[in-house]
Write an enzyme that holds these catalytic residues in place. Structure first.
Site, PDB file in Angstrom:
ATOM      1  N   ASP A   1       0.677  -1.003   0.140  1.00  0.00           N
ATOM      2  CA  ASP A   1      -0.339   0.361   0.543  1.00  0.00           C
ATOM      3  C   ASP A   1       0.900   1.555  -0.235  1.00  0.00           C
ATOM      4  O   ASP A   1       1.853   1.004   0.355  1.00  0.00           O
ATOM      5  CB  ASP A   1      -1.127   0.154   1.156  1.00  0.00           C
ATOM      6  CG  ASP A   1      -0.232   0.226   2.456  1.00  0.00           C
ATOM      7  OD1 ASP A   1      -0.450   1.632   3.061  1.00  0.00           O
ATOM      8  OD2 ASP A   1       0.008  -0.754   3.048  1.00  0.00           O
ATOM      9  N   SER A   2       0.800   2.288  -0.851  1.00  0.00           N
ATOM     10  CA  SER A   2       1.430   3.423  -0.609  1.00  0.00           C
ATOM     11  C   SER A   2       2.576   3.433  -1.071  1.00  0.00           C
ATOM     12  O   SER A   2       2.968   3.311  -2.318  1.00  0.00           O
ATOM     13  CB  SER A   2       1.017   3.817   0.617  1.00  0.00           C
ATOM     14  OG  SER A   2       1.143   5.829   0.770  1.00  0.00           O
TER      15      SER A   2
END
Length: 311
Positions: free
Chosen positions: A158-159
């Protein structure tokens, strides 16, 4: 923050929770940011119980790399997913993402291996990525010992972890003996230029800000020339045809939204099997907020379903 955003009561409650996290009493801004990020942990809800969870150290030439292995069952030769956490390359840990990773392991019935890679600014680009690549190679070589199926390995993140996952998968494609079956990228960082329309639209948040993003890239890539390297900015790669099937999740009110969409468009143009899902009304980080935001649980279910399909 844009006052015209249509934020649901769940999202508003999550933002209020974040605003109420105590500011750490820490002179070093980076250390303070890391402690503050740990305050997000309860937003994921209660931790799922799994068959077995184990911390291990992976030896490397630059020092041991801590990993956490999540085994959902005692089934033999389960598929494996290497997970790289978010945190703008300078924050996050095994603990900040423990609860969503537990849920992913349980719902996908895959062994998840979370990597505690080195963080900037102490270890700027490409140190953290090198850790991720090293663990991926190590997992492939030790599949028997780990009781996983070495032919069914995926990456996810994520991210900032999405950038690391994409770069690690790209490197694996060029490495004999390491095959990545698919990748799942949750609102991934893909472009250091911070020039997309969504960065202008959501420069003041919610949750992420343009000022914070500039600082994060300064910490991660002290040499501006590195920001155009595809290992730092996956969207800058020149060749995408061998990228495995990819799921990309975005959030409507996320400044990272448009760079993730651009990456998806480049993959699609190269003929990659790509699924792009935008979560309406969501903000950056909602995937970690499943205890407060129902769409966070929905995103976990979507990632797990994608992994089951391709593994």
């Amino acid at each position: 923050m844009n006052d015209q955003l249509m934020l649901s009561p769940e999202v508003l409650a999550a933002l209020e929770f974040i605003q109420a996290i105590p500011v750490p009493d820490e002179e070093d801004a980076v250390l303070a940011g890391r402690k503050f990020y740990e305050g997000f942990i309860p937003m994921a809800g209660e931790p799922e119980a799994l068959f077995h969870i184990e911390d291990r150290d992976v030896p490397s030439a630059t020092g041991d790399i801590r990993i956490r292995i999540y085994r959902p069952s005692d089934g033999p030769s389960l598929p494996a997913v290497l997970y790289f956490h978010g945190g703008w390359f300078n924050a996050g840990s095994l603990e900040t993402h423990d609860r969503p990773v537990r849920a992913l392991a349980k719902e996908s019935n895959a062994v998840f291996i979370a990597v505690d890679y080195r963080l900037a600014p102490e270890f700027p680009f490409p140190h953290g990525l090198n850790d991720c690549r090293h663990v991926l190679k190590w997992v492939n070589e030790h599949a028997g010992e780990l009781k996983i199926d070495g032919a069914r390995i995926a990456v996810a993140g994520d991210s900032a972890g999405g950038a690391l996952a994409a770069a690690a998968a790209s490197h694996a494609l060029k490495t004999a003996g390491v095959r990545i079956r698919c990748q799942a990228l949750i609102y991934p960082v893909t472009d250091a230029s911070l020039s997309s329309p969504s960065w202008e639209e959501f420069a003041d948040g919610p949750n992420l800000t343009l000022e914070g993003a500039r600082l994060a890239w300064d910490l991660y890539t002290p040499s501006p020339a590195d920001r155009n390297h595809p290992d730092a900015s996956p969207v800058m790669a020149e060749e995408f045809t061998r990228v495995p099937p990819t799921l990309i999740i975005t959030a409507q009110y996320d400044p990272l939204r448009d760079e993730a969409v651009l990456y998806a468009q480049k993959l699609q143009a190269a003929g990659v099997d790509i699924k792009l899902t935008e979560y309406t009304g969501m903000i950056h980080g909602f995937f970690q907020m499943g205890g407060m935001i129902s769409s966070g649980k929905q995103a976990i279910a979507e990632v797990a379903g994608f992994l089951r399909l391709h593994l």
